[in-house]
Enzyme design. Structure first.
Site, PDB file in Angstrom:
ATOM      1  N   CYS A 124       0.809  -1.223   0.000  1.00 30.72           N
ATOM      2  CA  CYS A 124       0.000   0.000   0.000  1.00 30.72           C
ATOM      3  C   CYS A 124       0.841   1.272   0.000  1.00 30.72           C
ATOM      4  O   CYS A 124       0.323   2.353  -0.285  1.00 30.72           O
ATOM      5  CB  CYS A 124      -0.943   0.000   1.200  1.00 30.72           C
ATOM      6  SG  CYS A 124      -1.933  -1.509   1.315  1.00 30.72           S
ATOM      7  N   HIS A 276      -3.590   6.628   1.830  1.00 32.98           N
ATOM      8  CA  HIS A 276      -3.946   5.301   1.318  1.00 32.98           C
ATOM      9  C   HIS A 276      -5.380   5.006   1.727  1.00 32.98           C
ATOM     10  O   HIS A 276      -5.780   5.229   2.879  1.00 32.98           O
ATOM     11  CB  HIS A 276      -2.995   4.255   1.889  1.00 32.98           C
ATOM     12  CG  HIS A 276      -3.501   2.857   1.759  1.00 32.98           C
ATOM     13  ND1 HIS A 276      -3.974   2.338   0.567  1.00 32.98           N
ATOM     14  CD2 HIS A 276      -3.631   1.857   2.680  1.00 32.98           C
ATOM     15  CE1 HIS A 276      -4.366   1.102   0.761  1.00 32.98           C
ATOM     16  NE2 HIS A 276      -4.168   0.779   2.031  1.00 32.98           N
ATOM     17  N   ASN A 307     -10.487  -0.822  -1.140  1.00 34.93           N
ATOM     18  CA  ASN A 307      -9.054  -0.716  -0.880  1.00 34.93           C
ATOM     19  C   ASN A 307      -8.314  -1.396  -2.029  1.00 34.93           C
ATOM     20  O   ASN A 307      -8.403  -2.601  -2.212  1.00 34.93           O
ATOM     21  CB  ASN A 307      -8.739  -1.407   0.454  1.00 34.93           C
ATOM     22  CG  ASN A 307      -7.270  -1.388   0.814  1.00 34.93           C
ATOM     23  OD1 ASN A 307      -6.406  -1.221  -0.035  1.00 34.93           O
ATOM     24  ND2 ASN A 307      -6.983  -1.587   2.095  1.00 34.93           N
TER      25      ASN A 307
END
Length: 351
Positions: A124, A276, A307
């Site tokens: 990430c 993020h 995500n």
């Protein structure tokens, strides 16, 4: 005899982001479609994560397809073609092949050969890692235009019954062109890692386990049950959610402030915050703890995209610009954090 001095490229003062492109999975999966196997509800998922739907790629669409689409979008917005690129960096953890790198394959597909190309594996935080390297390449005079792609097809690594992370995940790619600038448009990167906590976000088993199984050697136990490991299905992702949450909110506010300070700015100078897209609760907590000014624009692409790991920051950026929530010249703080544990943050001027 005096040794000759090696020649070096002529460095330039700064780099900047020229354009941001994006490509999301075409299939929107609402919460109601996934709550059965995890014995949950739309209300619970929205309350805990802020996610209403997640974008997932249609059958047959690969990480390469997503990356190429995003790259072409960014190139078109920058008024460039593949032949204008001097390097291609792809941040991903969902490319199934150890080698060749996805970056080399994408480079060929977009007509950027023979540009150097390589993958970045920082989960990430990968996109911010890529931006840091692109900035360094440009400022060193090694490259004039660098393509940075964050791309993931997370749906290839989900377990529909998993309540720790699978229900969060989506598919997509975000691409950015970094080029030369007379003034710095990308601030110094504040980054790091903590491998002592590598087990906090993990695969149910590694590729090495397949080899051990083939040789009849014992497979090391993971936090999964021995029965699940012995089945040797495709690895899926897991996380220790509470531990991740505590790590992010206890560590990342300081990293964010350090990135702003490294750029020679104050928090009140930041127009846009693009973290993020891990979880909306994390974003909200970071906002409270970092203490930006009240009118700051915040990336919240997770609500509809999910995500997407390395793709999440560029996708959130692309959406803010496309929808007019952020504008060219705005000063943005972007921060990535996740598996590794790895993290990176930098201040950028939006294209």
């Amino acid at each position: 005899m005096t040794k000759p001095t090696l020649a070096q490229p002529t460095p330039v003062l700064g780099s900047r982001i020229l354009a941001v492109g994006g490509s999301r999975g075409s299939e929107l999966v609402p919460n109601d479609d996934i709550v059965g196997p995890i014995n949950s509800s739309d209300e619970w998922i929205q309350q805990r994560t802020g996610i209403k739907t997640r974008a997932r790629a249609a059958k047959g669409v690969t990480v390469k397809d997503l990356a190429v689409d995003a790259a072409q979008d960014a190139l078109a917005k920058a008024g460039l073609t593949g032949t204008d690129l001097d390097a291609v960096l792809v941040s991903t953890v969902t490319h199934f092949e150890q080698t060749p790198s996805l970056a080399t394959i994408v480079t060929d597909a977009i007509g950027a050969t023979p540009a150097p190309a390589y993958d970045v594996s920082a989960a990430c935080a990968g996109y911010c890692y890529g931006i840091a390297q692109a900035d360094a390449l440009v400022r060193a005079g090694t490259a004039e235009n660098v393509l940075v792609i964050g791309v993931e097809k997370m749906s290839d690594f989900i377990d529909p019954t998993d309540r720790t992370i699978s229900f969060l995940l989506g598919d997509g790619a975000g691409a950015t062109i970094v080029g030369r600038s007379d003034t710095p448009g990308i601030g110094p990167t504040v980054w790091g890692s903590d491998g002592s906590q590598a087990s906090v976000i993990y695969q149910t088993h590694s590729w090495l386990d397949y080899r051990r199984e083939e040789l009849g050697e014992p497979v090391p136990e993971t936090p999964e049950t021995a029965e699940e490991v012995s089945q040797m299905t495709t690895p899926t992702l897991r996380q220790l959610g509470p531990t991740v949450f505590k790590w992010v909110i206890s560590s990342m506010p300081n990293i964010a402030r350090r990135a702003v300070d490294a750029a020679g700015l104050q928090l009140e100078d930041i127009d846009v915050f693009i973290p993020h897209q891990a979880n909306m609760r994390i974003t909200d907590q970071l906002l409270k703890l970092i203490k930006f000014r009240e009118d700051i624009v915040v990336g919240r692409d997770i609500a509809d995209t999910g995500n997407t790991s390395a793709a999440s920051i560029p996708l959130a950026t692309e959406r803010l610009l496309r929808e007019g929530q952020a504008k060219s010249g705005d000063i943005a703080l972007q921060i990535g954090f996740g598996a590794g544990l790895a993290y990176a943050a930098q201040v950028v001027v939006l294209p």
